[in-house]
Design a protein around this motif. Structure first.
Motif, mmCIF file in Angstrom:
data_model
loop_
_atom_site.group_PDB
_atom_site.id
_atom_site.type_symbol
_atom_site.label_atom_id
_atom_site.label_comp_id
_atom_site.label_asym_id
_atom_site.label_seq_id
_atom_site.Cartn_x
_atom_site.Cartn_y
_atom_site.Cartn_z
ATOM 1 N N ASP A 94 0.847 -1.186 0.000
ATOM 2 C CA ASP A 94 0.000 0.000 0.000
ATOM 3 C C ASP A 94 0.882 1.236 0.000
ATOM 4 O OD1 ASP A 94 0.921 0.389 2.577
ATOM 5 O OD2 ASP A 94 -0.903 -0.352 3.539
ATOM 6 N N GLU A 95 0.246 2.404 0.176
ATOM 7 C CA GLU A 95 1.016 3.628 0.045
ATOM 8 C C GLU A 95 2.047 3.786 1.150
ATOM 9 O OE1 GLU A 95 -2.952 4.733 2.055
ATOM 10 O OE2 GLU A 95 -2.223 3.449 0.445
ATOM 11 N N ASP A 96 1.928 3.023 2.245
ATOM 12 C CA ASP A 96 2.923 3.084 3.308
ATOM 13 C C ASP A 96 4.038 2.072 3.092
ATOM 14 O OD1 ASP A 96 1.550 5.073 4.743
ATOM 15 O OD2 ASP A 96 0.174 3.560 5.537
ATOM 16 N N GLY A 97 3.937 1.273 2.025
ATOM 17 C CA GLY A 97 4.978 0.301 1.735
ATOM 18 C C GLY A 97 4.820 -1.003 2.487
ATOM 19 N N LEU A 98 3.662 -1.246 3.109
ATOM 20 C CA LEU A 98 3.458 -2.473 3.860
ATOM 21 C C LEU A 98 3.095 -3.603 2.919
ATOM 22 C CD1 LEU A 98 1.494 -1.038 6.903
ATOM 23 C CD2 LEU A 98 3.955 -1.415 6.662
ATOM 24 N N VAL A 99 3.737 -4.739 3.097
ATOM 25 C CA VAL A 99 3.579 -5.865 2.187
ATOM 26 C C VAL A 99 2.617 -6.875 2.773
ATOM 27 C CG1 VAL A 99 4.803 -7.685 0.949
ATOM 28 C CG2 VAL A 99 5.915 -5.486 1.360
ATOM 29 N N SER A 100 1.744 -7.450 1.941
ATOM 30 C CA SER A 100 0.764 -8.417 2.420
ATOM 31 C C SER A 100 1.454 -9.709 2.816
ATOM 32 C CB SER A 100 -0.260 -8.702 1.325
ATOM 33 O OG SER A 100 0.319 -9.484 0.302
ATOM 34 N N PRO A 101 0.851 -10.499 3.729
ATOM 35 C CA PRO A 101 1.461 -11.757 4.141
ATOM 36 C C PRO A 101 1.736 -12.690 2.973
ATOM 37 C CG PRO A 101 -0.302 -11.165 5.653
ATOM 38 C CD PRO A 101 -0.352 -10.172 4.522
ATOM 39 N N ALA A 102 0.817 -12.781 2.015
ATOM 40 C CA ALA A 102 1.047 -13.679 0.882
ATOM 41 C C ALA A 102 2.272 -13.262 0.089
ATOM 42 C CB ALA A 102 -0.187 -13.700 -0.020
ATOM 43 N N ASP A 103 2.432 -11.947 -0.125
ATOM 44 C CA ASP A 103 3.583 -11.489 -0.896
ATOM 45 C C ASP A 103 4.881 -11.679 -0.129
ATOM 46 O OD1 ASP A 103 2.417 -10.738 -3.314
ATOM 47 O OD2 ASP A 103 1.674 -8.883 -2.464
ATOM 48 N N GLN A 104 4.831 -11.577 1.193
ATOM 49 C CA GLN A 104 6.034 -11.797 1.981
ATOM 50 C C GLN A 104 6.518 -13.237 1.854
ATOM 51 O OE1 GLN A 104 4.531 -10.573 5.780
ATOM 52 N NE2 GLN A 104 5.297 -8.495 5.600
ATOM 53 N N ASP A 105 5.618 -14.168 1.629
ATOM 54 C CA ASP A 105 5.980 -15.577 1.558
ATOM 55 C C ASP A 105 6.398 -16.031 0.161
ATOM 56 O OD1 ASP A 105 5.589 -16.037 4.222
ATOM 57 O OD2 ASP A 105 3.482 -16.568 4.000
ATOM 58 N N ARG A 106 6.389 -15.128 -0.810
ATOM 59 C CA ARG A 106 6.836 -15.506 -2.142
ATOM 60 C C ARG A 106 8.292 -15.959 -2.081
ATOM 61 N NH1 ARG A 106 3.373 -13.427 -6.203
ATOM 62 N NH2 ARG A 106 1.771 -12.067 -5.335
ATOM 63 N N PRO A 107 8.652 -16.971 -2.865
ATOM 64 C CA PRO A 107 10.022 -17.502 -2.766
ATOM 65 C C PRO A 107 11.055 -16.496 -3.267
ATOM 66 C CG PRO A 107 8.858 -18.475 -4.628
ATOM 67 C CD PRO A 107 7.842 -17.695 -3.848
ATOM 68 N N VAL A 108 12.178 -16.467 -2.565
ATOM 69 C CA VAL A 108 13.309 -15.644 -2.977
ATOM 70 C C VAL A 108 14.258 -16.508 -3.801
ATOM 71 C CG1 VAL A 108 15.246 -14.236 -2.199
ATOM 72 C CG2 VAL A 108 13.092 -14.216 -0.913
ATOM 73 N N VAL A 109 14.665 -15.989 -4.955
ATOM 74 C CA VAL A 109 15.585 -16.695 -5.851
ATOM 75 C C VAL A 109 16.850 -15.864 -5.990
ATOM 76 C CG1 VAL A 109 15.912 -17.691 -8.153
ATOM 77 C CG2 VAL A 109 13.631 -17.653 -7.123
#
Length: 501
Positions: A94-109
Motif C-alpha cells: 500500500d502507500e505506506d509500503g506495507l507488504v501483504s502476508p502472501a507477498d512476503q511468503d513468495r520464494p526468494v531466488v
C-alpha cells in the motif's frame, strides 16, 4: 504512542509471521530489501516498537528476543474487518509500503555470478553480462522475488554459499552457472538448487556456435529463465502439498490450489477452484488467487464439469480485471485475462492481451500459446502455428507443454494440415497429464485425412479417457469457437470416426 514507518514495517512483518521465529536477516531482506544496513538497524527498530507499545526488554510481552536467533511476536492478535472501508485493490504494497502476508511468503531466488571457465579466463565480462541478463529476465516473473546482482556478487567462491543464502538471505532457490568461450564456440552450464534440501532440482548445458555473441547470449538467457521459472513453480507446488493442512498460510494455500490445478484432472480442478476461492476470501487483495481462480474456472468449462454460463464468465473476467488493476505489469495476469477472453469469444482482445504479456515478459511460453489460440480461432492459421512452435521451443519444462502441442494440433487441423495435426497430438500424448482432447483431436485429424479405419481404433481410448464423450458433448464443450466452418469440420470428423452422437 506514535511509531515510525520503518518500525511499523518491522512490526507488521513480525505480526504476519507471528507463529514462528523471525531471523534478523529475514527482517533485513523483507523491510530494507537490497538497501545495505547493519543488523543494528533491526535492534533499533525493535526498541522503537517496544517504546510505542509499552513493552520493555525485561517483560517482552509484545516482541520476544531470542538471543543470537531473532524475534517472535507473542502478543495476542484479534483480526477485525473494517466495515467502513471496501477491500483495497493492491496485492503487494500500500502507500505506506506495507507488504501483504502472501507477498512476503513468495520464494526468494538468487542468481549467483556465472563463472568464467574459458581458457585463460578472459571472458569474465561475458559471465557478468549473462548473470545480469538472467536476473533481469527472471524478475519479470513477478510472483518471484529475485535478489539483485549486487546482493550476490560478493558470494562468488563462498565456501558455504547455499547455507549462507538460506540462513542469511532467506533464499529458497539458487541458480548457478558457468560459461566456456573458445573462439566462436560457447558452452553455458546452469543448475537450480533447493537451498532447504541442498539438492539440485535441474541442471543442463547448452552448446552454441555463433557469429554475434550478444544474439546467442540473449537466446540462452531466455532459455534458462523459461526453464528455471516453471521448475521453481513445480517445487513450490510440491512443497505446499506436503505441508500440514491445518497450518497453511495464504501463499502455501495458493500453491496447494495450484498443485491441484496442474494435476489436470476433474477432481483436481474442482479442488483447485475451491482452494483458490478460499485464498480470495482469506486475503481479498491477493491478486494471484483471483487470476488463477478465473483460469481454473475456464479450464473446468472446457474440460470438466463447470458449466460455461454467462454469469460465471462475467465473474471470471472481473477476477482477472481485479488482478490487473493490482499489477498491470504482470505478464501472468495478462495471459490469464486472455484465457477468459478466449472463452468469451473475444479473440481480438485476447490477442492484444497476450501481445502485451509478451512485451512484458518475452520468456513466458504460455503467452505465445495464447497468441496462437487467438490467431487460430480467427482463422489466421500460419501465424498461429508460428506462435505455437515458439511456445513449444520455450516451454520444454512448462507443465502445460502438452496443452501447447494439443492447441497447436487444433490449428493444424483447422488449416487442413491433417498429417501434421496427427504428429502434434502424438507428441502431446507422450507428455504426462495430457488430457482427452488430445485424443479427440487425433481422432478428427485421422478421419479428415482419410485414415477413417485408424481413427475408429482410437475411439475406445477416447471413451475410456472421457466416459460419456459424444458428438453432442464435444459441440457443447467447443462453446469458445464462433466460426461455423471450424466447428463443422471437427464434428464431421468425430462422426466419420464413429463417435456416438
Amino acid at each position: 504512542m506514535p511509531i515510525e514507518p520503518q518500525a511499523l514495517r518491522v512490526l507488521m512483518h513480525l505480526v504476519a509471521h507471528r507463529g514462528r521465529l523471525v531471523g534478523k536477516e529475514e527482517l533485513l531482506d523483507a523491510v530494507w530489501g537490497n538497501h545495505f544496513v547493519s543488523e543494528s538497524a533491526v535492534s533499533s527498530q525493535i526498541k522503537a516498537i517496544r517504546r510505542a507499545t509499552g513493552d520493555t526488554g525485561q517483560t517482552q510481552q509484545v516482541v520476544r528476543t531470542v538471543h543470537g536467533e531473532g524475534y517472535r511476536f507473542v502478543a495476542p492478535v484479534q483480526e477485525e474487518p473494517d466495515a467502513g472501508q471496501p477491500p483495497r485493490e493492491s496485492s503487494s504494497a500500500d502507500e505506506d509500503g506495507l507488504v501483504s502476508p502472501a507477498d512476503q511468503d513468495r520464494p526468494v531466488v538468487a542468481v549467483l555470478p556465472f563463472v568464467d571457465l574459458s581458457p585463460a579466463a578472459r571472458h569474465a565480462h561475458v559471465a557478468r553480462g549473462l548473470t545480469q541478463d538472467v536476473i533481469a529476465a527472471l524478475s519479470k516473473h513477478r510472483w518471484l522475488r529475485v535478489l539483485t546482482g549486487a546482493a550476490t556478487a560478493r558470494l562468488a567462491g563462498h565456501p558455504d554459499v547455499v547455507e549462507h543464502l538460506r540462513e542469511k538471505l532467506g533464499v529458497r532457490y539458487a541458480v548457478e552457472g558457468t560459461i566456456r568461450l573458445d573462439g566462436e564456440r560457447l558452452r553455458v552450464s546452469a543448475s537450480l538448487t533447493d537451498t532447504a534440501a541442498g539438492v539440485c532440482l535441474w541442471g543442463d548445458h547448452f552448446d552454441r556456435t555463433f557469429q554475434d555473441l550478444f544474439d546467442v547470449l540473449d537466446e540462452l538467457a531466455d532459455m534458462l529463465v523459461a526453464t528455471v521459472e516453471p521448475e521453481v513453480g513445480y517445487a513450490e507446488r510440491n512443497r505446499s502439498s506436503r505441508l500440514p493442512r491445518t497450518d497453511l498460510g495464504t501463499w502455501d494455500l495458493f500453491h496447494l490450489g495450484s498443485y491441484r490445478f496442474f494435476q489436470f484432472t476433474r477432481e483436481g480442478n474442482g479442488e483447485a477452484q475451491r482452494l483458490l476461492n478460499r485464498c480470495r476470501e482469506r486475503e481479498p487483495d491477493f491478486a494471484d488467487a483471483h487470476a488463477w481462480w478465473a483460469y481454473a474456472v475456464v479450464l473446468g468449462m472446457v474440460y470438466w464439469d463447470t458449466e460455461p454460463t454467462t454469469d460465471l464468465l462475467d465473474d471470471a473476467i472481473q477476477a482477472t480485471e481485479r488482478a490487473l488493476r493490482s499489477d498491470d505489469q504482470n505478464a501472468v495476469f495478462h495471459v490469464l485475462h486472455g484465457r477468459v477472453q478466449l472463452a468469451r469469444r473475444e479473440y481480438q482482445a485476447a490477442l492484444a492481451t497476450n501481445e502485451r504479456a509478451v512485451d512484458l515478459n518475452p520468456t513466458f511460453a504460455t503467452a505465445y500459446c495464447g497468441m496462437g489460440d487467438s490467431l487460430c480461432y480467427e482463422g489466421r492459421y500460419s501465424e498461429a502455428i508460428a506462435q505455437f512452435e515458439h511456445a513449444v521451443a520455450l516451454g520444454s519444462h512448462d507443465p502445460q507443454l502438452w496443452a501447447f502441442r494439443t492447441y497447436g494440433a487444433l490449428a493444424f487441423l483447422f488449416a487442413h494440415r491433417f498429417e501434421e495435426a496427427v504428429d502434434w497430438t502424438t507428441r502431446a500424448a507422450s507428455i504426462p497429464n495430457c488430457q482427452y482432447w488430445t485424443t479427440a483431436h487425433r481422432v478428427v485429424a485421422l478421419a479428415q485425412s482419410g485414415h477413417v479405419a485408424q481413427a475408429r481404433t482410437e475411439v475406445p481410448d477416447l471413451l475410456e479417457q472421457c466416459p460419456g464423450f459424444s458428438v453432442d458433448y464435444a459441440d457443447h464443450k467447443l462453446f469458445y469457437l464462433k466460426r461455423t466452418d471450424q466447428r463443422e469440420l471437427y464434428l464431421a470428423g468425430l462422426r466419420s470416426a464413429g463417435v456416438p452422437e
